[in-house]
Design an enzyme around this catalytic site. Sequence first.
Site, PDB file in Angstrom:
ATOM      1  CG  ASP A  18      -2.113   0.803   1.587  1.00 24.04           C
ATOM      2  OD1 ASP A  18      -2.142   1.021   0.147  1.00 24.04           O
ATOM      3  OD2 ASP A  18      -2.801   0.921   2.362  1.00 24.04           O
ATOM      4  N   GLY A  19       0.390   2.194  -0.732  1.00 22.66           N
ATOM      5  CA  GLY A  19       0.965   3.805  -0.228  1.00 22.66           C
ATOM      6  C   GLY A  19       1.496   4.362  -2.005  1.00 22.66           C
ATOM      7  CG  ASN A  20       2.025   1.114  -5.200  1.00 22.65           C
ATOM      8  OD1 ASN A  20       2.824   1.157  -4.796  1.00 22.65           O
ATOM      9  ND2 ASN A  20       1.907   0.897  -5.672  1.00 22.65           N
ATOM     10  N   GLY A  21       0.148   5.768  -4.238  1.00 23.73           N
ATOM     11  CA  GLY A  21      -0.799   6.682  -5.149  1.00 23.73           C
ATOM     12  C   GLY A  21      -0.535   7.615  -4.011  1.00 23.73           C
ATOM     13  CG  HIS A  35      -0.426   2.184  -9.198  1.00 27.69           C
ATOM     14  ND1 HIS A  35      -0.507   1.744  -8.130  1.00 27.69           N
ATOM     15  CD2 HIS A  35      -1.392   2.343  -9.157  1.00 27.69           C
ATOM     16  CE1 HIS A  35      -1.419   1.918  -7.296  1.00 27.69           C
ATOM     17  NE2 HIS A  35      -2.138   2.990  -8.688  1.00 27.69           N
ATOM     18  CB  THR A  64     -12.648  -8.290  -5.089  1.00 28.01           C
ATOM     19  OG1 THR A  64     -12.849  -8.691  -4.072  1.00 28.01           O
ATOM     20  CG2 THR A  64     -12.067 -10.441  -5.217  1.00 28.01           C
ATOM     21  CG  ASN A  66      -7.714  -2.930  -5.692  1.00 29.31           C
ATOM     22  OD1 ASN A  66      -6.641  -3.058  -5.454  1.00 29.31           O
ATOM     23  ND2 ASN A  66      -7.615  -1.559  -5.119  1.00 29.31           N
ATOM     24  CD1 TRP A  67     -13.037  -6.260  -9.416  1.00 31.18           C
ATOM     25  CD2 TRP A  67     -11.666  -5.269 -11.116  1.00 31.18           C
ATOM     26  NE1 TRP A  67     -12.029  -6.845 -10.429  1.00 31.18           N
ATOM     27  CE2 TRP A  67     -11.262  -6.310 -11.003  1.00 31.18           C
ATOM     28  CE3 TRP A  67     -12.008  -4.484 -12.703  1.00 31.18           C
ATOM     29  CZ2 TRP A  67     -11.023  -7.358 -12.795  1.00 31.18           C
ATOM     30  CZ3 TRP A  67     -10.884  -5.185 -14.022  1.00 31.18           C
ATOM     31  CH2 TRP A  67     -10.760  -6.112 -13.492  1.00 31.18           C
ATOM     32  NE  ARG A 186      -2.748  -1.926   4.769  1.00 33.22           N
ATOM     33  CZ  ARG A 186      -3.887  -2.248   4.371  1.00 33.22           C
ATOM     34  NH1 ARG A 186      -4.625  -3.036   4.590  1.00 33.22           N
ATOM     35  NH2 ARG A 186      -4.364  -0.755   2.914  1.00 33.22           N
TER      36      ARG A 186
HETATM   37  C1  FPP Z   1      -1.524   0.499  -3.176  1.00 36.53           C
HETATM   38  O1  FPP Z   1      -1.775   1.658  -3.613  1.00 36.53           O
HETATM   39  C2  FPP Z   1      -1.906  -0.495  -4.766  1.00 36.53           C
HETATM   40  C3  FPP Z   1      -2.261  -1.389  -5.096  1.00 36.53           C
HETATM   41  C4  FPP Z   1      -3.645  -1.133  -6.102  1.00 36.53           C
HETATM   42  C5  FPP Z   1      -1.864  -2.831  -5.318  1.00 36.53           C
HETATM   43  C6  FPP Z   1      -0.341  -2.962  -5.896  1.00 36.53           C
HETATM   44  C7  FPP Z   1      -0.325  -2.788  -7.332  1.00 36.53           C
HETATM   45  C8  FPP Z   1       1.321  -2.383  -7.383  1.00 36.53           C
HETATM   46  C9  FPP Z   1       2.463  -2.344  -6.737  1.00 36.53           C
HETATM   47  C10 FPP Z   1       1.575  -2.152  -8.723  1.00 36.53           C
HETATM   48  C11 FPP Z   1       0.784  -3.136  -9.536  1.00 36.53           C
HETATM   49  C12 FPP Z   1       1.639  -4.836  -9.894  1.00 36.53           C
HETATM   50  C13 FPP Z   1       0.871  -4.861 -10.639  1.00 36.53           C
HETATM   51  C14 FPP Z   1       1.722  -6.863 -10.924  1.00 36.53           C
HETATM   52  C15 FPP Z   1       0.184  -5.399 -11.653  1.00 36.53           C
HETATM   53  P1  FPP Z   1      -2.592   2.358  -3.347  1.00 36.53           P
HETATM   54  O2  FPP Z   1      -3.349   3.134  -5.188  1.00 36.53           O
HETATM   55  O3  FPP Z   1      -3.640   2.126  -2.692  1.00 36.53           O
HETATM   56  O4  FPP Z   1      -1.773   3.944  -2.604  1.00 36.53           O
HETATM   57  P2  FPP Z   1      -2.875   4.780  -1.617  1.00 36.53           P
HETATM   58  O5  FPP Z   1      -3.576   4.364  -0.274  1.00 36.53           O
HETATM   59  O6  FPP Z   1      -1.494   5.431  -1.100  1.00 36.53           O
HETATM   60  O7  FPP Z   1      -3.886   5.321  -2.914  1.00 36.53           O
END
Ligand code: FPP
Length: 242
Positions: A18-21, A35, A64, A66-67, A186
């Site tokens: 978690d935390g990409n965004g 991502h 499920t 994330n859609w 996590r």
């Molecule tokens: C959550 O970050 C991350 C995900 C939605 C799943 C993880 C996805 C990746 C590491 C990249 C894609 C990899 C594959 C193999 C498809 P977030 O977007 O919820 O972060 P935030 O809470 O900071 O917004």
Amino acid sequence: MKNPDQGGGPRHIAIIMDGNGRWARERGLRRIDGHRAGIDAIRRTVEACDDLGVEMLTLYAFSTENWKRPPTEVRALMKLLVDYLRDESDLLMEHGVRLGFLGDRRRLPVTARRELERVLDRTSGNRRGRLNLALNYGGRDEVVRAARSIARDVSAGRLDLTRLDEHTFASRLDTAGLPDPDLLIRTGGEMRVSNFLLWQTAYTELWFTPVYWPDFDKTHLTQAILDYRGRRRRFGALDPGP
Ligand code: FPP
């Protein structure tokens, strides 16, 4: 991912990435850039598991739920998945890692499913380590699918309901034949399990870090492993004492 010099486990680590965004936003970048950086962290983590003697890694890549994200983000994630599978299958072969899949693949786009099946097949003979990708995965969905398959077999007379036990039930889950995770990590600061491996984490040790997934590296993984090694797992029993 086996290294006989490293004792004490964990054998199987599961990660909620978690935390990409937030990582992207703090840099003035687009969410998809976060991502993409997350993919680099996956690569680093697979290599670090090999170095640290972790045999199995299970990653929550798309739930499920994330859609519900905007269609542009869902499309971008599916494209990243295809690119990842195309780019990484050589690395998985190099490390002797077999790819596994958890989730319901029927809803995945055809290109993603095709690529996934190609890499599952290509790596199927690898024995050194295992990387499970949870995609279109939800713990509740998995339990319902398992219950349905049991109900089908009971009504067709193939399964005797009085013989249904935890072992039989677990054999209908996506993780059939796999050990439960020893450690669940996590990243990103939230402290919840978000529908990940609900059955399998009954006795899993939990480890949370505020570090965003794209920043996660071998140092953090080592920290989690050392913390795990300091814990006493009793599985509901009493401590055997000194
Ligand atoms: C959550 O970050 C991350 C995900 C939605 C799943 C993880 C996805 C990746 C590491 C990249 C894609 C990899 C594959 C193999 C498809 P977030 O977007 O919820 O972060 P935030 O809470 O900071 O917004």
